[in-house]
Design an enzyme around this catalytic site. Structure first.
Site, PDB file in Angstrom:
ATOM      1  N   TYR A   1       0.859  -1.194   0.000  1.00 16.35           N
ATOM      2  CA  TYR A   1       0.000   0.000   0.000  1.00 16.35           C
ATOM      3  C   TYR A   1       0.884   1.228   0.000  1.00 16.35           C
ATOM      4  O   TYR A   1       1.856   1.326   0.751  1.00 16.35           O
ATOM      5  CB  TYR A   1      -0.888   0.015   1.248  1.00 16.35           C
ATOM      6  CG  TYR A   1      -1.769   1.241   1.340  1.00 16.35           C
ATOM      7  CD1 TYR A   1      -3.065   1.226   0.846  1.00 16.35           C
ATOM      8  CD2 TYR A   1      -1.287   2.427   1.907  1.00 16.35           C
ATOM      9  CE1 TYR A   1      -3.870   2.355   0.907  1.00 16.35           C
ATOM     10  CE2 TYR A   1      -2.089   3.558   1.970  1.00 16.35           C
ATOM     11  CZ  TYR A   1      -3.374   3.516   1.468  1.00 16.35           C
ATOM     12  OH  TYR A   1      -4.164   4.637   1.527  1.00 16.35           O
TER      13      TYR A   1
ATOM     14  N   GLU B   1      -3.369   7.324  -4.407  1.00 13.09           N
ATOM     15  CA  GLU B   1      -3.232   6.064  -3.671  1.00 13.09           C
ATOM     16  C   GLU B   1      -3.034   4.927  -4.661  1.00 13.09           C
ATOM     17  O   GLU B   1      -3.735   4.852  -5.661  1.00 13.09           O
ATOM     18  CB  GLU B   1      -4.504   5.828  -2.852  1.00 13.09           C
ATOM     19  CG  GLU B   1      -4.490   4.554  -2.035  1.00 13.09           C
ATOM     20  CD  GLU B   1      -5.869   4.227  -1.460  1.00 13.09           C
ATOM     21  OE1 GLU B   1      -6.140   4.625  -0.323  1.00 13.09           O
ATOM     22  OE2 GLU B   1      -6.669   3.590  -2.167  1.00 13.09           O
TER      23      GLU B   1
END
Ligand code: GDP
Ligand code: MN
Length: 384
Positions: free
Chosen positions: A108, A196
């Protein structure tokens, strides 16, 4: 303003970040043909302005072009409800058909503005993938936040540290660091509020690839990004909020049944609090602004009245720059245009108060006046 995954990925790719080969399909036949072109297998991904798709069937691996046809038929034209959408979901009008990836690890990585730090931070986790929200609530120690000094930018010592924290093997370390550097450049140059990549994957042969991408742009900077502004997809937005934005009215759709018209953001928030405290629930936040004309007030009230869940309306106006008579006229115009008879509670103070009150009294609308905000909230509670 949010971008679709495929739009965000095109930007990542322009900055040198690797993305899977993909094709956007808006019909089942196109999805079938794209799967064929990819060698017969692919992943089909619903293009909606929401994450959490993987958990609710919005991301599906298909093993043949025929399966792609069927899966695309089932997905396109429907609404997808994820844990990031409202109960009615968002429409799936296109699919991203991508080549399959050989996933060895899912990481992530994101950049957003951190209010505490008052600047951008890079957020990383070695536990990327679909359960990142759960990781953040149950194992916060597995998520690392790196503040970025805006004057210096993301420094090489920071990317080295982050790559190490992610435990990335030496073969992929350089590419991973490069992804971080590029991501910060993307964040700054495009005035993002969020970028993201989840997951950022490491493949079996050590490649670093963005398998998903999310990008939110700062609305107030869109005037200097005409090319990005064109990527806006209104079908994904709350329709009343989109209408209000076009009229330059600060409006947020909420869950309750009390339509609220207020001037000033602080007063609007106080109005929501008092309404809640009185045991009623606001249907919206609306700040019509200081310099509103009667026509703008009317447009704002029309947005409130066109919301089917609104059963009563609370007007709380401090007549300073926006005079009470102007607000009153706007309210009456909107009620007449919409032919509405919803109960109306009005609390007004300030310039031209008496004139405003008589415009409303003479209008024939079902109006109750209140002098204080507490009285207004009590009146709205009874007005049903
Ligand atoms: P999100 O759930 O909306 O965030 O959608 P993602 O794009 O992140 O996809 C969810 C999950 O689908 C990913 O975490 C992957 O595990 C999986 N996925 C996505 N693309 C592929 C692929 O090409 N191959 C395989 N095997 N899984 C994939
Ligand atoms: Mn994702």
């Amino acid at each position: 303003m949010k971008l679709h995954e495929y739009q965000a990925k095109a930007i990542l790719s322009r900055y040198g970040i690797k993305i899977p080969l993909g094709h956007v399909a808006s019909s089942p036949q196109e999805a079938q043909a794209a799967t064929q072109a990819m060698g017969g297998k692919a992943v089909l991904k619903a293009q909606v302005h929401a994450g959490g798709r993987g958990k609710v069937g919005g991301v599906k691996v298909v093993q043949s072009p025929d399966e792609a046809l069927q899966v695309a038929q089932a997905m396109l034209g429907k609404n997808l409800v994820t844990n990031q959408t409202g109960a009615s979901g968002v429409p799936v009008n296109s699919l991203l058909v991508e080549e399959l990836a050989d996933i060895k690890r899912e990481l992530y990585i994101a950049i957003t503005i951190d209010r505490g730090f008052r600047g951008p931070v890079m957020i990383i986790s070695a536990a990327g993938g679909m359960d990142i929200e759960e990781v953040s609530s149950t194992r916060p120690e597995d998520i690392h936040t790196e503040p970025i000094e805006p004057i210096l930018g993301l420094m090489p010592f920071q990317t080295r540290r982050l790559v190490q924290k992610l435990g990335i093997e030496p073969a992929a370390a350089r590419s991973a660091a490069q992804v971080m550097t590029s991501l910060y450049q993307i964040f700054v140059e495009n005035d993002c509020s969020l970028v993201e990549i989840n997951p950022l994957i490491i493949t079996g042969d050590g490649q670093v690839i963005a398998l998903d991408a999310k990008m939110d742009l700062e609305d107030d900077s869109l005037f200097r990004h005409a090319d990005l502004h064109e990527l806006r997809d209104r079908s994904q937005e709350d329709q009343l909020e989109a209408e209000a934005a076009d009229l330059d009215i600060a409006y947020v759709n909420l869950e309750g049944d009390v339509g609220c018209l207020v001037n000033g953001a602080g007063l609007a928030m106080a109005t929501l609090d008092v309404t809640n405290a009185a045991g009623a629930a606001p249907a919206n936040f609306l700040d019509v602004g200081g310099g509103a004309t009667d026509e703008k007030v009317a447009q704002a009230v029309e947005i409130i009245l066109s919301d089917p869940k609104v059963k009563r309306v609370l007007v709380n106006v401090f007549g300073g720059i926006l005079r009470c008579d102007v607000a009153a006229r706007g309210v009456v115009i909107a009620y007449q245009r919409r032919n509405s008879n919803l109960p109306l509670v009005v609390r007004m103070l300030g310039t031209n108060l008496e004139e405003g009150k008589s415009i409303l009294s003479e209008s024939g609308l079902n109006v109750t006046f209140a002098d204080t905000l507490t009285e207004a909230a009590q009146a709205i509670k009874q007005a049903i």
